[in-house]
Write a protein that holds these residues in place. Sequence first.
Motif, short mmCIF file in Angstrom:
data_model
loop_
_atom_site.label_atom_id
_atom_site.label_comp_id
_atom_site.label_asym_id
_atom_site.label_seq_id
_atom_site.Cartn_x
_atom_site.Cartn_y
_atom_site.Cartn_z
N HIS A 1 1.02 -1.14 -0.25
CA HIS A 1 0.05 -0.32 0.09
C HIS A 1 0.66 1.51 0.23
N ASP B 1 0.81 4.67 0.51
CA ASP B 1 0.20 5.35 2.38
C ASP B 1 -0.50 6.69 1.45
N ALA C 1 -2.82 -1.41 9.38
CA ALA C 1 -0.92 -0.12 8.67
C ALA C 1 -0.31 0.15 9.34
N ASN D 1 5.29 -1.50 8.29
CA ASN D 1 5.09 0.32 7.52
C ASN D 1 6.25 0.64 7.01
#
Length: 612
Positions: A280, A282, A343, A347
Amino acid sequence: MKKLALLLSGLAIGTAAMAQISITGSNLTYSQDFNTLDITGTNLTNLPTGWSIYEWGGTGANTSYRAGDGSSNSGDTYSFGASGATERALGSLASGGVAKINYGASFTNNTGTSITGFSITFNQEQWRAGDANPLNLDSTRVFYSLTSTIADSNFTDWTEIPLLQMTSIIPIATGGSGNGLDGNLTTLLKTALETVNVPNGTTLTLRFYDWNSGGSDDANAIDDLSMTFITGTPPPPNYKPMVVMLDPADNSSNLPVSTTMIRMAFDRIVTKGTGSIVLHNDTDGTNQTFNVTSSAVTLSGGTTGDTVSITGITLAAGKAYHVTFDSTAFDTAGYKSYGVYDATTWNFSTTPGTATGINETFDAACATGSLPMGWTRENILGNNQQWNCAGTVGTDRYMQMNGFAGSANNDNEDWLITPAINMAGQSNTMLYFRGYKGFTGSDIDVLMSTNYSGTGDPNNATWNSLGINFSGATSSWATYSSVLNNSTNPVHIAFKYNCSAAGADCAQWRIDSVVVSGTASILSVKGNNQLPVEVLGAANSNRILVGFSVEKPAIVTASVYDLTGREVFRSNIQAQGGSNRVALTPSSLTPGMYIVRITNGTEYGVVKAIVE
């Protein structure tokens, strides 16, 4: 160093008895983050309650530890952490000076009944890679006993927990010689579930054992340890594969955009299942999805393995990412792995793109307790001092360095370094910043490099001093500037602080409002002083007081430009012959540098203004 034979003369006396950790029916879980360990010094004895050290084999063996950041290869038990940081881990580096090391804790069963088992988790952290030979792996083994103590050099009364053995995560030292690592980023999650009968009143001792292996030595440590003791019927074993390594590590920053592969490792052999792994972005709100059955997802052993690699990823500069994957993606003999759906578990962020200029006041970054994106600070010498945010919260923040601490001058070498700056195609590129010198002492040096990598020891790069004269620096803010020689390569600017205890020359330095800009596309602030112009006093977001002179009365135009060349304010002014003082009143300027231009139609003058 090679493994040494055990010498009677090198034996250490066992640690003094320490209070044990009491396990009661209302408190079956024990947690330890080791943040109470000392952060500086040697021969330290401040340990958490119930923990002890035993070293033997070597002239340096004792029952204490030292604080370190992984840069030293001295054999000892260690409180590991970044220099000056209170975030600590307990670990060891076994060498010729201290050949064998035990550290651990003792737990006494005061539940009133038998303990039938325990679960344990902790983070393995690696703080030093010592050897260029990947075959010289260092390991720390983990045992428990119901009859022995930490002060035991034998193994006959101990039960080993193989799943918890800590083998170096990074086996090869950069450049072929030992180097320190950031153990907060070099981590593995270790976990195990043990069945054992611990009668009421009996003490269980947990032992971490490190020994001197061949070659130069690595340093491993434990952090965030948690143990839960079980009474009654022990639970069945959990064979679900668990993630024990992430690459890049969780919360990593400055990941190169050239990275095309990410990895994760499990605590046991897995096979592919079904589902997806998603990267992802972000920052932009975009995703890259990889079907677990695709050729982009591979296992270390082919169709099976404990390490999963995801290739073909694409990263962009200055972006934040997180990774998720389905709980059906991997399994061991039908036991499916836990998935990652949030999330925060995995990360990371990438290096910022190369800037074409800088306009940094530190206000926004310091409000979050961090450096601005792409900026770095390197502490080369000095344990407790480095460039840090200072100033008034919410109004004016800046970077500050002071080598005077603890009522004494301290040896220090500390660097504050900008992100890479691309000056290609620019002309008249200038550096501006505000500086403040508190107390007497050495001046800082401001330097520029075209070959600094952006991380690590800046002394490994070539730096040229900009020759800024600080001879008049005082405890009042002043603006300094330098012409930058334009380079086709990206450059870094560094503010280098030096002082010594022997010289007693540790001043306090503050840096703020750092601006790097090629002004040719706006206005040159050099060589256009047909009309004398100056900024009077401090400028703020709604007022810039300027002084200028004209030969005779005239209507002049006053303009304010930002560093993109955009005119953000204009006013026509009736000027008198001679000197004039005028307050320009723009609306809500953001902090940074601006160019003020005064013209009577045939002549003009410009001056820079730094808005706080």
